[in-house]
Each structure stands twice: as C-alpha cells, then as structure tokens.
Write a protein that holds these residues in place. Sequence first.
Motif, PDB file in Angstrom:
ATOM      1  N   ALA A   1      -7.988 -15.354   3.258  1.00  0.00           N
ATOM      2  CA  ALA A   1      -8.216 -16.784   2.673  1.00  0.00           C
ATOM      3  C   ALA A   1      -8.607 -16.719   1.154  1.00  0.00           C
ATOM      4  CB  ALA A   1      -8.968 -17.632   3.450  1.00  0.00           C
ATOM      5  N   PRO A   2      -7.974 -16.618   0.222  1.00  0.00           N
ATOM      6  CA  PRO A   2      -6.520 -16.268   0.100  1.00  0.00           C
ATOM      7  C   PRO A   2      -6.430 -14.611   0.117  1.00  0.00           C
ATOM      8  CG  PRO A   2      -7.623 -16.377  -1.911  1.00  0.00           C
ATOM      9  CD  PRO A   2      -8.523 -16.647  -1.165  1.00  0.00           C
ATOM     10  N   PHE A   3      -7.401 -13.883   0.224  1.00  0.00           N
ATOM     11  CA  PHE A   3      -7.228 -12.517   0.058  1.00  0.00           C
ATOM     12  C   PHE A   3      -7.807 -11.882   1.197  1.00  0.00           C
ATOM     13  CE2 PHE A   3      -6.713 -13.390  -4.587  1.00  0.00           C
ATOM     14  CZ  PHE A   3      -5.117 -13.174  -4.458  1.00  0.00           C
ATOM     15  N   VAL A   4      -7.523 -10.661   1.911  1.00  0.00           N
ATOM     16  CA  VAL A   4      -8.253 -10.074   2.886  1.00  0.00           C
ATOM     17  C   VAL A   4      -9.466  -9.289   2.166  1.00  0.00           C
ATOM     18  CG1 VAL A   4      -8.019  -8.246   4.591  1.00  0.00           C
ATOM     19  CG2 VAL A   4      -6.175  -9.915   4.320  1.00  0.00           C
ATOM     20  N   GLU A   5     -10.426  -9.377   2.591  1.00  0.00           N
ATOM     21  CA  GLU A   5     -11.649  -8.459   2.106  1.00  0.00           C
ATOM     22  C   GLU A   5     -11.791  -7.121   2.409  1.00  0.00           C
ATOM     23  OE1 GLU A   5     -14.776  -9.723   0.630  1.00  0.00           O
ATOM     24  OE2 GLU A   5     -13.827 -11.799   0.622  1.00  0.00           O
ATOM     25  N   GLY A   6     -11.726  -6.195   1.247  1.00  0.00           N
ATOM     26  CA  GLY A   6     -11.848  -4.954   1.576  1.00  0.00           C
ATOM     27  C   GLY A   6     -10.316  -4.149   1.551  1.00  0.00           C
ATOM     28  N   ALA A   7      -9.229  -4.909   1.875  1.00  0.00           N
ATOM     29  CA  ALA A   7      -8.070  -4.377   1.828  1.00  0.00           C
ATOM     30  C   ALA A   7      -7.494  -3.967   0.434  1.00  0.00           C
ATOM     31  CB  ALA A   7      -7.058  -5.182   2.524  1.00  0.00           C
ATOM     32  N   ALA A   8      -6.621  -2.791   0.625  1.00  0.00           N
ATOM     33  CA  ALA A   8      -5.850  -2.498  -0.765  1.00  0.00           C
ATOM     34  C   ALA A   8      -4.825  -1.474  -0.257  1.00  0.00           C
ATOM     35  CB  ALA A   8      -6.847  -1.648  -1.665  1.00  0.00           C
ATOM     36  N   VAL A   9      -3.681  -1.569  -1.256  1.00  0.00           N
ATOM     37  CA  VAL A   9      -2.587  -0.818  -1.005  1.00  0.00           C
ATOM     38  C   VAL A   9      -2.397   0.008  -2.061  1.00  0.00           C
ATOM     39  CG1 VAL A   9       0.172  -0.985  -1.317  1.00  0.00           C
ATOM     40  CG2 VAL A   9      -1.389  -2.582   0.116  1.00  0.00           C
ATOM     41  N   LYS A  10      -2.585   1.341  -1.767  1.00  0.00           N
ATOM     42  CA  LYS A  10      -2.414   2.623  -3.022  1.00  0.00           C
ATOM     43  C   LYS A  10      -0.971   3.039  -3.071  1.00  0.00           C
ATOM     44  CE  LYS A  10      -6.876   3.726  -2.660  1.00  0.00           C
ATOM     45  NZ  LYS A  10      -7.800   2.832  -3.634  1.00  0.00           N
ATOM     46  N   ALA A  11      -0.519   3.137  -4.484  1.00  0.00           N
ATOM     47  CA  ALA A  11       0.910   3.315  -4.770  1.00  0.00           C
ATOM     48  C   ALA A  11       0.842   4.232  -5.734  1.00  0.00           C
ATOM     49  CB  ALA A  11       1.448   2.086  -5.211  1.00  0.00           C
ATOM     50  N   THR A  12       1.869   4.931  -6.142  1.00  0.00           N
ATOM     51  CA  THR A  12       2.196   5.849  -7.223  1.00  0.00           C
ATOM     52  C   THR A  12       3.457   5.338  -8.003  1.00  0.00           C
ATOM     53  OG1 THR A  12       1.590   7.745  -6.171  1.00  0.00           O
ATOM     54  CG2 THR A  12       2.779   8.196  -7.907  1.00  0.00           C
ATOM     55  N   VAL A  13       3.173   5.263  -9.471  1.00  0.00           N
ATOM     56  CA  VAL A  13       4.076   4.790 -10.278  1.00  0.00           C
ATOM     57  C   VAL A  13       5.310   5.772 -10.254  1.00  0.00           C
ATOM     58  CG1 VAL A  13       4.864   4.018 -12.767  1.00  0.00           C
ATOM     59  CG2 VAL A  13       2.572   3.614 -11.684  1.00  0.00           C
ATOM     60  N   LEU A  14       6.685   5.516 -10.026  1.00  0.00           N
ATOM     61  CA  LEU A  14       7.593   6.343 -10.318  1.00  0.00           C
ATOM     62  C   LEU A  14       8.478   6.234 -11.586  1.00  0.00           C
ATOM     63  CD1 LEU A  14       8.944   5.954  -6.420  1.00  0.00           C
ATOM     64  CD2 LEU A  14       7.500   8.024  -7.680  1.00  0.00           C
ATOM     65  N   ALA A  15       8.641   5.036 -12.083  1.00  0.00           N
ATOM     66  CA  ALA A  15       9.422   4.840 -13.340  1.00  0.00           C
ATOM     67  C   ALA A  15       9.171   3.469 -13.925  1.00  0.00           C
ATOM     68  CB  ALA A  15      10.824   4.827 -12.817  1.00  0.00           C
ATOM     69  N   GLN A  16       9.427   3.287 -15.002  1.00  0.00           N
ATOM     70  CA  GLN A  16       9.555   2.009 -15.900  1.00  0.00           C
ATOM     71  C   GLN A  16      10.613   1.954 -16.396  1.00  0.00           C
ATOM     72  OE1 GLN A  16       6.695   0.149 -16.214  1.00  0.00           O
ATOM     73  NE2 GLN A  16       4.817   1.428 -16.028  1.00  0.00           N
ATOM     74  N   GLY A  17      11.503   0.810 -16.329  1.00  0.00           N
ATOM     75  CA  GLY A  17      12.692   0.390 -16.639  1.00  0.00           C
ATOM     76  C   GLY A  17      13.185  -0.837 -16.941  1.00  0.00           C
ATOM     77  N   ARG A  18      14.189  -1.258 -16.900  1.00  0.00           N
ATOM     78  CA  ARG A  18      14.693  -2.804 -17.424  1.00  0.00           C
ATOM     79  C   ARG A  18      16.044  -2.830 -16.167  1.00  0.00           C
ATOM     80  NH1 ARG A  18      15.244  -3.955 -23.382  1.00  0.00           N
ATOM     81  NH2 ARG A  18      14.814  -6.209 -22.561  1.00  0.00           N
ATOM     82  N   HIS A  19      15.808  -4.130 -15.881  1.00  0.00           N
ATOM     83  CA  HIS A  19      16.866  -4.426 -14.761  1.00  0.00           C
ATOM     84  C   HIS A  19      18.388  -4.552 -15.528  1.00  0.00           C
ATOM     85  CE1 HIS A  19      14.678  -5.147 -11.214  1.00  0.00           C
ATOM     86  NE2 HIS A  19      13.724  -5.638 -11.833  1.00  0.00           N
ATOM     87  N   ASP A  20      19.353  -4.835 -14.965  1.00  0.00           N
ATOM     88  CA  ASP A  20      20.699  -5.200 -15.411  1.00  0.00           C
ATOM     89  C   ASP A  20      20.719  -6.607 -16.175  1.00  0.00           C
ATOM     90  OD1 ASP A  20      21.830  -3.102 -14.362  1.00  0.00           O
ATOM     91  OD2 ASP A  20      22.522  -4.048 -12.575  1.00  0.00           O
ATOM     92  N   LYS A  21      21.566  -6.690 -17.220  1.00  0.00           N
ATOM     93  CA  LYS A  21      21.364  -7.790 -18.105  1.00  0.00           C
ATOM     94  C   LYS A  21      21.988  -9.004 -17.524  1.00  0.00           C
ATOM     95  CE  LYS A  21      22.178  -7.875 -22.323  1.00  0.00           C
ATOM     96  NZ  LYS A  21      22.594  -7.711 -23.935  1.00  0.00           N
ATOM     97  N   VAL A  22      21.295 -10.206 -17.638  1.00  0.00           N
ATOM     98  CA  VAL A  22      21.803 -11.286 -16.900  1.00  0.00           C
ATOM     99  C   VAL A  22      22.192 -12.201 -18.261  1.00  0.00           C
ATOM    100  CG1 VAL A  22      20.856 -13.548 -15.784  1.00  0.00           C
ATOM    101  CG2 VAL A  22      19.868 -11.335 -15.065  1.00  0.00           C
ATOM    102  N   LYS A  23      23.663 -12.559 -17.901  1.00  0.00           N
ATOM    103  CA  LYS A  23      24.207 -13.333 -19.039  1.00  0.00           C
ATOM    104  C   LYS A  23      24.181 -14.855 -18.641  1.00  0.00           C
ATOM    105  CE  LYS A  23      27.541  -9.576 -19.972  1.00  0.00           C
ATOM    106  NZ  LYS A  23      28.653  -9.349 -20.114  1.00  0.00           N
ATOM    107  N   ILE A  24      23.751 -15.619 -19.671  1.00  0.00           N
ATOM    108  CA  ILE A  24      23.660 -17.019 -19.770  1.00  0.00           C
ATOM    109  C   ILE A  24      24.889 -17.508 -20.611  1.00  0.00           C
ATOM    110  CG2 ILE A  24      22.185 -18.851 -20.131  1.00  0.00           C
ATOM    111  CD1 ILE A  24      20.304 -16.016 -19.889  1.00  0.00           C
ATOM    112  N   PHE A  25      25.728 -18.209 -20.123  1.00  0.00           N
ATOM    113  CA  PHE A  25      26.594 -18.858 -20.790  1.00  0.00           C
ATOM    114  C   PHE A  25      26.519 -20.491 -20.827  1.00  0.00           C
ATOM    115  CE2 PHE A  25      31.163 -20.625 -21.170  1.00  0.00           C
ATOM    116  CZ  PHE A  25      31.245 -20.388 -22.566  1.00  0.00           C
ATOM    117  N   LYS A  26      26.492 -21.254 -21.807  1.00  0.00           N
ATOM    118  CA  LYS A  26      26.460 -22.599 -21.900  1.00  0.00           C
ATOM    119  C   LYS A  26      27.657 -23.153 -22.535  1.00  0.00           C
ATOM    120  CE  LYS A  26      21.580 -22.829 -21.270  1.00  0.00           C
ATOM    121  NZ  LYS A  26      20.301 -23.461 -21.851  1.00  0.00           N
ATOM    122  N   MET A  27      28.424 -24.125 -22.192  1.00  0.00           N
ATOM    123  CA  MET A  27      29.316 -24.845 -22.646  1.00  0.00           C
ATOM    124  C   MET A  27      29.663 -26.302 -22.429  1.00  0.00           C
ATOM    125  SD  MET A  27      33.329 -23.927 -22.376  1.00  0.00           S
ATOM    126  CE  MET A  27      33.967 -25.225 -21.464  1.00  0.00           C
TER     127      MET A  27
END
Length: 103
Positions: A51-77
């Motif tokens: 409420a809102p976060f759990v006291e003393g809880a944590a998630v351990k993680a390892t960073v594998l990569a940094q990158g960019r998603h596929d391009k999202v194309k926006i077209f207005k007409m």
Amino acid sequence: MYAVIKTGGKQYRVCAGQKLKIEQIPADIGQEISLDQVLSVGEGETLKIGAPFVEGAAVKATVLAQGRHDKVKIFKMRRRKHYQKHQGHRQNYTEIRIDAVAA
C-alpha cells in the motif's frame, strides 16, 4: 515466486529467469540492478499486497542489452486539402533478466 513491479510508468508481472524489455534506465551491460517498487508478491496460494509498495521487497535483475524498438510510423492526411505528414519514432529500451524475487 512472482512479483508485480512498477518501472517506467508501467507494471509487469515477473518471476525468476524471465527476460523483459523495459523503459530505458541508465545502467551498463552486465550490471546488477535492484527494482524496489514492488506492488505485490505471491507464491502459491499466498499473496502479499503493498500500500502502495511492499515493505522490504525487491527484485534483483541483470542488464542484458540496451537498444531501440522497431520504428513506429505516423502518417496523417487530410483528404482534398493537399496535407500529408510523415513522422516516425523509435523508443529506447533496456533488456533485463530477472535473477531473484525477494519478499
């Protein structure tokens, strides 16, 4: 054991060994990070909700990569008005592997 975490304005249900692409965070590849905004932790029939976060809880993680998603194309007409607009966007991401969920 699983947990619901909040990062980058989004919520994810994660468990150990899972790979995940989240909003970009400033960390080096191979670096271990701790995500401490844990909304709930569950194991079998038991569920602990924060409420809102759990006291003393944590998630351990390892960073594998940094990158960019596929391009999202926006077209207005506007028809019959000789108006066309082309735009694109690529969102940055950080790929992580969940190592452990600690309650």
